[in-house]
Design a protein around this motif. Structure first.
Motif, PDB file in Angstrom:
ATOM      1  N   ARG A 130     -54.981  31.372   7.212  1.00 47.65           N
ATOM      2  CA  ARG A 130     -56.119  30.644   7.773  1.00 47.65           C
ATOM      3  C   ARG A 130     -57.107  31.591   8.465  1.00 47.65           C
ATOM      4  O   ARG A 130     -58.322  31.465   8.314  1.00 47.65           O
ATOM      5  CB  ARG A 130     -55.622  29.583   8.760  1.00 47.65           C
ATOM      6  CG  ARG A 130     -54.884  28.430   8.094  1.00 47.65           C
ATOM      7  CD  ARG A 130     -54.249  27.498   9.112  1.00 47.65           C
ATOM      8  NE  ARG A 130     -53.557  26.383   8.461  1.00 47.65           N
ATOM      9  CZ  ARG A 130     -52.805  25.479   9.101  1.00 47.65           C
ATOM     10  NH1 ARG A 130     -52.673  25.562  10.424  1.00 47.65           N
ATOM     11  NH2 ARG A 130     -52.219  24.503   8.438  1.00 47.65           N
ATOM     12  N   SER A 131     -56.553  32.542   9.214  1.00 41.39           N
ATOM     13  CA  SER A 131     -57.403  33.514   9.906  1.00 41.39           C
ATOM     14  C   SER A 131     -58.183  34.368   8.913  1.00 41.39           C
ATOM     15  O   SER A 131     -59.349  34.698   9.151  1.00 41.39           O
ATOM     16  CB  SER A 131     -56.543  34.427  10.791  1.00 41.39           C
ATOM     17  OG  SER A 131     -55.901  33.696  11.801  1.00 41.39           O
ATOM     18  N   LEU A 132     -57.531  34.719   7.798  1.00 44.71           N
ATOM     19  CA  LEU A 132     -58.173  35.546   6.785  1.00 44.71           C
ATOM     20  C   LEU A 132     -59.365  34.820   6.165  1.00 44.71           C
ATOM     21  O   LEU A 132     -60.467  35.373   6.079  1.00 44.71           O
ATOM     22  CB  LEU A 132     -57.166  35.923   5.698  1.00 44.71           C
ATOM     23  CG  LEU A 132     -57.725  36.735   4.524  1.00 44.71           C
ATOM     24  CD1 LEU A 132     -58.232  38.094   5.002  1.00 44.71           C
ATOM     25  CD2 LEU A 132     -56.659  36.912   3.440  1.00 44.71           C
ATOM     26  N   VAL A 133     -59.141  33.569   5.747  1.00 46.85           N
ATOM     27  CA  VAL A 133     -60.206  32.808   5.081  1.00 46.85           C
ATOM     28  C   VAL A 133     -61.366  32.538   6.035  1.00 46.85           C
ATOM     29  O   VAL A 133     -62.524  32.832   5.733  1.00 46.85           O
ATOM     30  CB  VAL A 133     -59.653  31.477   4.518  1.00 46.85           C
ATOM     31  CG1 VAL A 133     -60.788  30.636   3.947  1.00 46.85           C
ATOM     32  CG2 VAL A 133     -58.599  31.743   3.445  1.00 46.85           C
ATOM     33  N   VAL A 134     -61.033  31.977   7.194  1.00 44.96           N
ATOM     34  CA  VAL A 134     -62.094  31.624   8.150  1.00 44.96           C
ATOM     35  C   VAL A 134     -62.750  32.889   8.704  1.00 44.96           C
ATOM     36  O   VAL A 134     -63.966  32.928   8.925  1.00 44.96           O
ATOM     37  CB  VAL A 134     -61.532  30.758   9.301  1.00 44.96           C
ATOM     38  CG1 VAL A 134     -62.647  30.401  10.294  1.00 44.96           C
ATOM     39  CG2 VAL A 134     -60.904  29.485   8.753  1.00 44.96           C
ATOM     40  N   GLY A 135     -61.953  33.946   8.897  1.00 42.70           N
ATOM     41  CA  GLY A 135     -62.486  35.207   9.414  1.00 42.70           C
ATOM     42  C   GLY A 135     -63.526  35.826   8.487  1.00 42.70           C
ATOM     43  O   GLY A 135     -64.550  36.342   8.939  1.00 42.70           O
ATOM     44  N   MET A 136     -63.270  35.760   7.176  1.00 42.48           N
ATOM     45  CA  MET A 136     -64.241  36.287   6.214  1.00 42.48           C
ATOM     46  C   MET A 136     -65.552  35.497   6.258  1.00 42.48           C
ATOM     47  O   MET A 136     -66.642  36.064   6.186  1.00 42.48           O
ATOM     48  CB  MET A 136     -63.651  36.233   4.797  1.00 42.48           C
ATOM     49  CG  MET A 136     -62.473  37.180   4.578  1.00 42.48           C
ATOM     50  SD  MET A 136     -62.926  38.925   4.772  1.00 42.48           S
ATOM     51  CE  MET A 136     -63.943  39.165   3.331  1.00 42.48           C
TER      52      MET A 136
END
Length: 266
Positions: A130-136
């Motif tokens: 989740r952090s990866l997707v939203v972070g990008m």
């Protein structure tokens, strides 16, 4: 010795304060808009970009996406509310064409963030994913927020005037990028470091432009005021001339009355 977590919290609080100043820095601009009841040449782009940036960062900081980021949630939640007020005011004092554009962009942003939230929370089942997707996504919109004044910077270079590039917004943008870059580097977070590092550079570029064109802006504004005063004097002088002509014509009309009467009597 101060722990990394304690230092990060302190810097995060400082970042919250500076970010709040960043969000409130357009207040003088909107006071001017309220007084003139027009947005003039101001662009809605910085406020629209900041709105979606705040919304996606609020999503990123939520415990179910990226735990331990409550300071990210507090400031970006506040920023979302503040930007909504700005956009409403911009909508009220714009023409129909600008209103339509602003409405469409806001609608797109709301739908986008809603879909992103739904997809991330239902399809990604770990905090890391989740952090990866939203972070990008956050990196993308954070860069857009910091880069949104580029259109204004182009106007500054073209007109050699910083009248429509508010100084406090540029200063707050620079300080905000600097503070959040420091926050991200203490306990390295790539998603916060990259956009805020670029934001620091964009903010610095705006301040350099302001320094370069401040004097020429003052000269242009003084010249414009002088022209306005001269124009007012011409109008006053013109009115006085008309009044003199009217006064000069009045006795002639009075004199011609009896002459006509005498001729008629003869």
């Amino acid at each position: 010795m101060v722990s990394a977590d304690a230092a990060r919290t302190v810097v995060g609080i400082i970042g919250n304060i500076i970010s709040l100043f960043l969000f409130l820095s357009p207040v003088p601009t909107f006071i001017r808009i309220l007084k003139k009841r027009s947005v003039e040449q101001y662009s809605p782009a910085p406020y629209l970009a900041t709105l979606i940036n705040c919304m996606v960062w609020t999503l990123y900081g939520l415990p179910m996406v990226h735990p331990g980021s409550i300071l990210v949630v507090t400031i970006n939640g506040s920023g979302t509310a503040i930007e909504c007020v700005y956009i409403i005011l911009f909508f009220i004092f714009s023409d129909k064409k600008k209103r339509l554009k602003v409405s469409l962009v806001v609608l797109f942003e709301i739908v986008f963030v809603g879909c992103l939230s739904l997809l991330v929370l239902t399809l990604a089942h770990t905090h890391k994913k989740r952090s990866l997707v939203v972070g990008m996504v956050c990196i993308l919109f954070n860069i857009m927020m910091y880069a949104s004044p580029l259109a204004v910077m182009k106007l500054v270079i073209t007109t050699k005037s910083v009248e429509y590039m508010p100084f406090f917004l540029s200063l707050a943008s620079f300080a905000n990028g600097l503070a959040w870059t420091a926050y991200a580097l203490i306990r390295f977070d790539l998603f916060i470091t990259v956009p805020n590092g670029l934001g620091t550079l964009f903010g610095l570029a705006q301040l350099l432009l302001y320094a370069a064109y401040y004097k020429s802006t003052k000269r242009q504004m003084e010249a414009r005021k002088t022209k306005e005063v001269d124009f007012s004097e011409i109008i006053v002088a013109g009115d006085q001339q008309v009044s003199k002509k009217t006064a000069a014509a009045a006795p002639t009309q009075i004199k011609s009355g009896p002459t006509t009467h005498e001729n008629h009597g003869t």
